[in-house]
Motif scaffolding. Structure first.
Motif, PDB file in Angstrom:
ATOM      1  N   ALA A  48     -24.904  -7.600  90.507  1.00 26.89           N
ATOM      2  CA  ALA A  48     -24.300  -8.910  90.247  1.00 26.89           C
ATOM      3  C   ALA A  48     -24.715  -9.426  88.871  1.00 26.89           C
ATOM      4  CB  ALA A  48     -24.712  -9.898  91.335  1.00 26.89           C
ATOM      5  N   CYS A  49     -25.988  -9.243  88.521  1.00 27.07           N
ATOM      6  CA  CYS A  49     -26.476  -9.686  87.209  1.00 27.07           C
ATOM      7  C   CYS A  49     -25.818  -8.896  86.083  1.00 27.07           C
ATOM      8  CB  CYS A  49     -27.994  -9.541  87.139  1.00 27.07           C
ATOM      9  SG  CYS A  49     -28.912 -10.712  88.152  1.00 27.07           S
ATOM     10  N   ARG A  50     -25.638  -7.595  86.307  1.00 30.75           N
ATOM     11  CA  ARG A  50     -24.997  -6.770  85.277  1.00 30.75           C
ATOM     12  C   ARG A  50     -23.537  -7.168  85.090  1.00 30.75           C
ATOM     13  NH1 ARG A  50     -27.555  -1.060  87.438  1.00 30.75           N
ATOM     14  NH2 ARG A  50     -29.707  -1.494  86.817  1.00 30.75           N
ATOM     15  N   TYR A  51     -22.879  -7.529  86.179  1.00 33.07           N
ATOM     16  CA  TYR A  51     -21.493  -7.981  86.047  1.00 33.07           C
ATOM     17  C   TYR A  51     -21.436  -9.298  85.261  1.00 33.07           C
ATOM     18  CZ  TYR A  51     -16.806  -9.579  87.120  1.00 33.07           C
ATOM     19  OH  TYR A  51     -15.516 -10.043  87.015  1.00 33.07           O
ATOM     20  N   ALA A  52     -22.422 -10.172  85.503  1.00 32.24           N
ATOM     21  CA  ALA A  52     -22.474 -11.435  84.752  1.00 32.24           C
ATOM     22  C   ALA A  52     -22.661 -11.167  83.262  1.00 32.24           C
ATOM     23  CB  ALA A  52     -23.611 -12.308  85.288  1.00 32.24           C
ATOM     24  N   VAL A  53     -23.501 -10.200  82.924  1.00 29.47           N
ATOM     25  CA  VAL A  53     -23.701  -9.833  81.515  1.00 29.47           C
ATOM     26  C   VAL A  53     -22.425  -9.222  80.945  1.00 29.47           C
ATOM     27  CG1 VAL A  53     -24.990  -8.331  79.944  1.00 29.47           C
ATOM     28  CG2 VAL A  53     -26.188  -9.537  81.778  1.00 29.47           C
ATOM     29  N   HIS A  54     -21.752  -8.391  81.740  1.00 29.22           N
ATOM     30  CA  HIS A  54     -20.467  -7.799  81.326  1.00 29.22           C
ATOM     31  C   HIS A  54     -19.465  -8.890  80.948  1.00 29.22           C
ATOM     32  CE1 HIS A  54     -16.606  -5.686  81.753  1.00 29.22           C
ATOM     33  NE2 HIS A  54     -16.299  -6.518  82.722  1.00 29.22           N
ATOM     34  N   VAL A  55     -19.341  -9.905  81.790  1.00 29.59           N
ATOM     35  CA  VAL A  55     -18.403 -11.003  81.530  1.00 29.59           C
ATOM     36  C   VAL A  55     -18.841 -11.803  80.302  1.00 29.59           C
ATOM     37  CG1 VAL A  55     -17.484 -13.172  82.448  1.00 29.59           C
ATOM     38  CG2 VAL A  55     -17.683 -11.180  83.942  1.00 29.59           C
ATOM     39  N   THR A  56     -20.144 -12.055  80.201  1.00 23.76           N
ATOM     40  CA  THR A  56     -20.669 -12.826  79.074  1.00 23.76           C
ATOM     41  C   THR A  56     -20.452 -12.098  77.754  1.00 23.76           C
ATOM     42  OG1 THR A  56     -22.375 -13.750  80.518  1.00 23.76           O
ATOM     43  CG2 THR A  56     -22.709 -13.972  78.151  1.00 23.76           C
ATOM     44  N   PHE A  57     -20.717 -10.799  77.743  1.00 22.36           N
ATOM     45  CA  PHE A  57     -20.519 -10.020  76.513  1.00 22.36           C
ATOM     46  C   PHE A  57     -19.038  -9.941  76.150  1.00 22.36           C
ATOM     47  CE2 PHE A  57     -24.652  -7.283  76.373  1.00 22.36           C
ATOM     48  CZ  PHE A  57     -25.380  -8.452  76.221  1.00 22.36           C
ATOM     49  N   LYS A  58     -18.193  -9.887  77.155  1.00 24.23           N
ATOM     50  CA  LYS A  58     -16.752  -9.903  76.878  1.00 24.23           C
ATOM     51  C   LYS A  58     -16.375 -11.209  76.175  1.00 24.23           C
ATOM     52  CE  LYS A  58     -14.186  -8.123  80.097  1.00 24.23           C
ATOM     53  NZ  LYS A  58     -13.544  -6.926  79.482  1.00 24.23           N
ATOM     54  N   ALA A  90     -22.180   7.626  73.032  1.00 28.35           N
ATOM     55  CA  ALA A  90     -21.369   7.205  71.885  1.00 28.35           C
ATOM     56  C   ALA A  90     -22.192   7.351  70.622  1.00 28.35           C
ATOM     57  CB  ALA A  90     -20.923   5.746  72.058  1.00 28.35           C
ATOM     58  N   ASN A  91     -21.515   7.529  69.505  1.00 29.04           N
ATOM     59  CA  ASN A  91     -22.202   7.422  68.227  1.00 29.04           C
ATOM     60  C   ASN A  91     -22.570   5.960  68.001  1.00 29.04           C
ATOM     61  OD1 ASN A  91     -19.287   7.107  67.984  1.00 29.04           O
ATOM     62  ND2 ASN A  91     -19.651   6.838  65.780  1.00 29.04           N
ATOM     63  N   HIS A  92     -23.468   5.712  67.053  1.00 27.73           N
ATOM     64  CA  HIS A  92     -24.084   4.375  66.985  1.00 27.73           C
ATOM     65  C   HIS A  92     -24.073   3.826  65.561  1.00 27.73           C
ATOM     66  CE1 HIS A  92     -26.360   1.032  68.191  1.00 27.73           C
ATOM     67  NE2 HIS A  92     -27.551   1.574  68.402  1.00 27.73           N
ATOM     68  N   PRO A  93     -22.907   3.376  65.073  1.00 26.44           N
ATOM     69  CA  PRO A  93     -22.839   2.904  63.692  1.00 26.44           C
ATOM     70  C   PRO A  93     -23.238   1.440  63.477  1.00 26.44           C
ATOM     71  CG  PRO A  93     -20.650   2.946  64.632  1.00 26.44           C
ATOM     72  CD  PRO A  93     -21.570   3.506  65.678  1.00 26.44           C
ATOM     73  N   SER A  94     -23.210   0.598  64.531  1.00 27.47           N
ATOM     74  CA  SER A  94     -23.414  -0.830  64.279  1.00 27.47           C
ATOM     75  C   SER A  94     -24.328  -1.486  65.305  1.00 27.47           C
ATOM     76  CB  SER A  94     -22.064  -1.565  64.254  1.00 27.47           C
ATOM     77  OG  SER A  94     -21.661  -1.929  65.554  1.00 27.47           O
ATOM     78  N   LEU A  95     -24.754  -2.688  64.980  1.00 29.89           N
ATOM     79  CA  LEU A  95     -25.681  -3.453  65.810  1.00 29.89           C
ATOM     80  C   LEU A  95     -25.076  -3.861  67.146  1.00 29.89           C
ATOM     81  CD1 LEU A  95     -28.459  -4.936  65.897  1.00 29.89           C
ATOM     82  CD2 LEU A  95     -27.312  -6.901  64.844  1.00 29.89           C
ATOM     83  N   ILE A  96     -23.765  -4.052  67.202  1.00 31.99           N
ATOM     84  CA  ILE A  96     -23.151  -4.586  68.412  1.00 31.99           C
ATOM     85  C   ILE A  96     -22.452  -3.526  69.264  1.00 31.99           C
ATOM     86  CG2 ILE A  96     -22.869  -6.894  67.442  1.00 31.99           C
ATOM     87  CD1 ILE A  96     -19.925  -6.247  66.949  1.00 31.99           C
ATOM     88  N   ASP A  97     -22.731  -2.247  69.001  1.00 32.95           N
ATOM     89  CA  ASP A  97     -22.093  -1.173  69.781  1.00 32.95           C
ATOM     90  C   ASP A  97     -22.345  -1.324  71.272  1.00 32.95           C
ATOM     91  OD1 ASP A  97     -21.266  -0.069  67.376  1.00 32.95           O
ATOM     92  OD2 ASP A  97     -22.971   1.292  67.247  1.00 32.95           O
ATOM     93  N   VAL A  98     -23.605  -1.569  71.649  1.00 29.38           N
ATOM     94  CA  VAL A  98     -23.933  -1.657  73.075  1.00 29.38           C
ATOM     95  C   VAL A  98     -23.294  -2.895  73.705  1.00 29.38           C
ATOM     96  CG1 VAL A  98     -26.116  -2.927  72.810  1.00 29.38           C
ATOM     97  CG2 VAL A  98     -25.780  -1.406  74.770  1.00 29.38           C
ATOM     98  N   ILE A 102     -20.808  -2.564  76.901  1.00 31.05           N
ATOM     99  CA  ILE A 102     -21.075  -3.284  78.155  1.00 31.05           C
ATOM    100  C   ILE A 102     -19.923  -4.227  78.478  1.00 31.05           C
ATOM    101  CG2 ILE A 102     -22.590  -4.993  79.249  1.00 31.05           C
ATOM    102  CD1 ILE A 102     -24.951  -3.647  77.881  1.00 31.05           C
ATOM    103  N   SER A 103     -19.291  -4.787  77.458  1.00 32.98           N
ATOM    104  CA  SER A 103     -18.149  -5.683  77.702  1.00 32.98           C
ATOM    105  C   SER A 103     -16.949  -4.932  78.267  1.00 32.98           C
ATOM    106  CB  SER A 103     -17.748  -6.406  76.418  1.00 32.98           C
ATOM    107  OG  SER A 103     -17.027  -5.548  75.539  1.00 32.98           O
ATOM    108  N   LEU A 104     -16.903  -3.616  78.054  1.00 33.50           N
ATOM    109  CA  LEU A 104     -15.776  -2.802  78.514  1.00 33.50           C
ATOM    110  C   LEU A 104     -16.055  -2.068  79.820  1.00 33.50           C
ATOM    111  CD1 LEU A 104     -14.780  -1.204  75.089  1.00 33.50           C
ATOM    112  CD2 LEU A 104     -13.545  -3.005  76.307  1.00 33.50           C
ATOM    113  N   ILE A 105     -17.340  -1.895  80.156  1.00 34.61           N
ATOM    114  CA  ILE A 105     -17.726  -1.143  81.356  1.00 34.61           C
ATOM    115  C   ILE A 105     -18.367  -2.109  82.342  1.00 34.61           C
ATOM    116  CG2 ILE A 105     -19.117   0.754  82.257  1.00 34.61           C
ATOM    117  CD1 ILE A 105     -19.037   1.968  79.427  1.00 34.61           C
ATOM    118  N   ARG A 106     -17.706  -2.310  83.451  1.00 32.46           N
ATOM    119  CA  ARG A 106     -18.146  -3.337  84.396  1.00 32.46           C
ATOM    120  C   ARG A 106     -19.525  -3.038  84.981  1.00 32.46           C
ATOM    121  NH1 ARG A 106     -14.805  -6.052  89.402  1.00 32.46           N
ATOM    122  NH2 ARG A 106     -16.606  -6.868  90.532  1.00 32.46           N
TER     123      ARG A 106
END
Length: 258
Positions: A48-58, A90-98, A102-106
């Motif tokens: 449930a907490c991870r889903y909340a973070v998913h929504v928040t990051f979205k 994934a490759n990791h070019p930028s600070l906001i990759d993760v 997370i915003s795309l993977i529930r």
């Protein structure tokens, strides 16, 4: 006009990261603790907490788009919709990759640096979501295996850290070692950032000449079955090398595309 745009994006970037930091604190103080009351089962609470973070990051990615800092485009994103029990690399070019992933993977889980557990802006989220710390190498594989068995998708960057623009990829063996010991396939994601920004050694206040564009392409799942019969040490090295070559080829093709 370009000068005005750059000034605007400076303040918009500062605003976005201020919102991210403050939002992390508020999320950990007022939203995530509610799930401790609702869910007695620890795994249900973490989900449930991870889903909340998913929504928040979205919402955060949407905010950065609205204020003109970043734009995110995706290709074949439907492959992530019903993903379950996979290692997402994934490759990791930028600070906001993760944040984008997370915003795309529930149902995303991830391995995070121990230093983030001491960060005032992130430690509350990590404590509530149960994201996996890399501080205990002996228990890391067991923690990752348990997460995947519960259907979470584990986000890992094989490079280990962001790669500077123009530098060659250098995959570490951790992702391959984990996959072979657990027996989980890779779901590969390719990330391209243009113009280069928020990379390693690039402070947030160094504003690029135009809006940052993150392009994500979801690649085919990588089956590790052919590597499981070999000596584990040799298999890890070979798998790491082959994954790096695949990403190098994909990035070269991506960069040459119109």
């Amino acid at each position: 006009m370009s000068h005005i745009s750059k000034i605007w994006r400076f303040f918009a970037t500062a605003f976005s990261f201020a919102v991210f930091g403050l939002g992390g604190i508020l999320l950990a103080l007022f939203w995530l603790p509610v799930y401790r009351l609702i869910h007695k089962d620890e795994m249900q609470r973490k989900e449930a907490c991870r889903y909340a973070v998913h929504v928040t990051f979205k919402g955060f990615i949407w905010l950065m788009y609205i204020v003109g800092v970043t734009k995110v485009t995706t290709s074949d994103i439907a492959k992530l919709k019903n993903l379950k029990g996979k290692i997402v690399i994934a490759n990791h070019p930028s600070l906001i990759d993760v944040v984008v992933l997370i915003s795309l993977i529930r149902n995303a889980d991830c391995v995070v640096k121990q230093s983030l557990w001491q960060n005032i802006f992130t430690r509350g989220i990590l404590r509530n979501t149960g994201y996996i710390s890399n501080a205990n190498p002996e228990g890391l594989i067991e923690d990752c295996q348990l997460s995947l068995q519960h259907g979470s998708n584990l986000i890992i960057f094989p490079e280990g850290t962001r790669t500077k623009p123009g530098s060659p990829l250098a995959f570490q063996r951790g992702a391959a070692n984990l996959a072979l010991r657990i027996g989980a396939n890779f779901q590969r994601v390719l990330i391209k950032v243009s113009p280069p920004a928020l990379t390693k050694g690039w402070p947030w206040y160094k504003i690029p000449p135009r809006q940052i564009h993150l392009e994500l392409k979801v690649l085919e799942e990588f089956d590790i079955a052919s590597y499981t019969q070999a000596n584990i040490s040799l298999a890890v090295r070979e798998l790491t090398r082959n994954l790096q070559h695949l990403y190098e080829d994909e990035l070269a093709h991506f960069d040459s595309a119109p």
